[in-house]
Design a protein around this motif. Structure first.
Motif, PDB file in Angstrom:
ATOM      1  N   TRP A 141       0.833  -1.210   0.000  1.00  0.00           N
ATOM      2  CA  TRP A 141       0.000   0.000   0.000  1.00  0.00           C
ATOM      3  C   TRP A 141       0.869   1.262   0.000  1.00  0.00           C
ATOM      4  N   ARG A 142       1.936   1.242   0.796  1.00  0.00           N
ATOM      5  CA  ARG A 142       2.802   2.415   0.853  1.00  0.00           C
ATOM      6  C   ARG A 142       3.422   2.672  -0.521  1.00  0.00           C
ATOM      7  N   ARG A 143       3.991   1.621  -1.116  1.00  0.00           N
ATOM      8  CA  ARG A 143       4.646   1.816  -2.425  1.00  0.00           C
ATOM      9  C   ARG A 143       3.639   2.194  -3.502  1.00  0.00           C
ATOM     10  N   TYR A 144       2.452   1.601  -3.432  1.00  0.00           N
ATOM     11  CA  TYR A 144       1.445   1.915  -4.440  1.00  0.00           C
ATOM     12  C   TYR A 144       1.104   3.411  -4.420  1.00  0.00           C
ATOM     13  N   PHE A 145       0.827   3.937  -3.229  1.00  0.00           N
ATOM     14  CA  PHE A 145       0.395   5.343  -3.175  1.00  0.00           C
ATOM     15  C   PHE A 145       1.563   6.305  -3.425  1.00  0.00           C
ATOM     16  N   GLU A 146       2.779   5.904  -3.042  1.00  0.00           N
ATOM     17  CA  GLU A 146       3.939   6.733  -3.418  1.00  0.00           C
ATOM     18  C   GLU A 146       4.050   6.810  -4.937  1.00  0.00           C
ATOM     19  N   SER A 147       3.877   5.666  -5.582  1.00  0.00           N
ATOM     20  CA  SER A 147       3.977   5.591  -7.037  1.00  0.00           C
ATOM     21  C   SER A 147       2.851   6.393  -7.706  1.00  0.00           C
ATOM     22  N   LEU A 148       1.670   6.349  -7.117  1.00  0.00           N
ATOM     23  CA  LEU A 148       0.531   7.090  -7.665  1.00  0.00           C
ATOM     24  C   LEU A 148       0.818   8.596  -7.666  1.00  0.00           C
ATOM     25  N   GLY A 149       1.391   9.081  -6.570  1.00  0.00           N
ATOM     26  CA  GLY A 149       1.751  10.495  -6.496  1.00  0.00           C
ATOM     27  C   GLY A 149       2.802  10.862  -7.534  1.00  0.00           C
ATOM     28  N   GLU A 150       3.781   9.955  -7.726  1.00  0.00           N
ATOM     29  CA  GLU A 150       4.821  10.198  -8.743  1.00  0.00           C
ATOM     30  C   GLU A 150       4.218  10.195 -10.140  1.00  0.00           C
ATOM     31  N   ALA A 151       3.261   9.301 -10.354  1.00  0.00           N
ATOM     32  CA  ALA A 151       2.599   9.228 -11.674  1.00  0.00           C
ATOM     33  C   ALA A 151       1.939  10.569 -11.996  1.00  0.00           C
TER      34      ALA A 151
END
Ligand SMILES: [Zn+2]
Ligand SMILES: [Zn+2]
Length: 274
Positions: A141-151
């Motif tokens: 979950w942490r990596r997913y939402f970090e990646s979403l913000g970067e996207a």
């Protein structure tokens, strides 16, 4: 005015070749079904991994398996043989932003839908590449939402797809405990700074989780940050166009959303839901 932009003309299974599904007759069937359901603004956004050109961006085994079609043929088909808006669903692949930008910028889209499906080599929504095989729920979950913000921050995309896709399996995968806003928070700066439109997607209603993307607490945060909303079903067959829209429209009304994004040649305007 209702929209359905994140739409695929074919399913993801093998045997759904472009020659069978990217046809004027199939597009007309989608248009007809959408019209019956009161959806005036209709576009298609095929997965980037369906196209050979995507292998210049990333050579993940799943992409190598699927990248058989020509991207420019797809664009020409939508523009010349249909009256649909032309979009694409493109992945955010960290470290490959320049390559993806080259692929996207070379073509004239009405909109680009940006998705996070993979965390490194592993997928949050595909059992064949299941990220949960090697990572615990908290890390996923942490990596997913970090990646979403970067996207969002990459600036490559007009619409941020299925913003909490990571919940797709519902109780079928480990879930983090407690208030999930600590994860949503990780994406918020990138999203707020980007000005990207966020997708409200009814696809989750057809998945094990059985919920619209994004969850109410996340959507409330996105709206507080001033994000405009793009409404889609992520249909892969005509029958799923506008699926669950009664529920989605009620959901949006409850949160005070009265307008939806409309896109043309990557320009965005807002239209009342009506
Ligand atoms: Zn997707
Ligand atoms: Zn999709």
């Amino acid at each position: 005015m209702l929209t359905d932009y994140h739409v695929h003309l074919r399913r993801d299974e093998p045997g759904t070749e472009a020659s069978r599904y990217l046809t004027a007759a199939n597009a007309a069937r989608y248009r007809e079904t959408a019209a019956e359901r009161g959806i005036a603004e209709l576009g298609v956004a095929e997965h980037v991994h369906r196209f050979r050109q995507a292998l210049d961006v990333w050579r993940h085994p799943f992409w190598r398996l699927n990248a058989v079609d020509d991207l420019d043929d797809y664009c020409a088909f939508v523009r010349e043989e249909t009256d649909l808006r032309l979009g694409i669903e493109a992945d955010f692949v960290p470290g490959r932003e320049d390559r993806m930008a080259n692929l996207l910028d070379a073509r004239e889209w009405d909109y680009v839908v940006g998705s996070v499906h993979f965390l490194a080599e592993w997928a949050v929504d595909d059992a064949d590449y299941d990220v949960y095989r090697s990572l615990d729920a908290e890390t996923v979950w942490r990596r997913y939402f970090e990646s979403l913000g970067e996207a969002a921050r990459s600036g490559m995309f007009d619409i941020l797809a299925h913003p909490d896709l990571v919940k797709v399996w519902g109780s079928g995968r480990p879930l983090p405990d407690g208030d999930l806003r600590r994860y949503y928070e990780l994406a918020m700066d990138g999203i707020a700074e980007s000005g990207i439109a966020v997708e409200v997607s009814t696809a989750g209603l057809r998945k094990p989780v059985g919920e619209i993307y994004p969850a109410p607490a996340f959507l409330a945060m996105l709206l507080d940050a001033g994000c405009p909303v793009a409404l889609s079903s992520d249909a892969h067959v005509a029958e799923d166009l506008g699926h669950g829209y009664d529920q989605a429209v009620a959901y949006l009304a409850e949160l005070g959303v009265r307008e939806l994004c409309v896109f043309e040649r990557r320009a965005r305007r807002l239209e009342p839901i009506g």
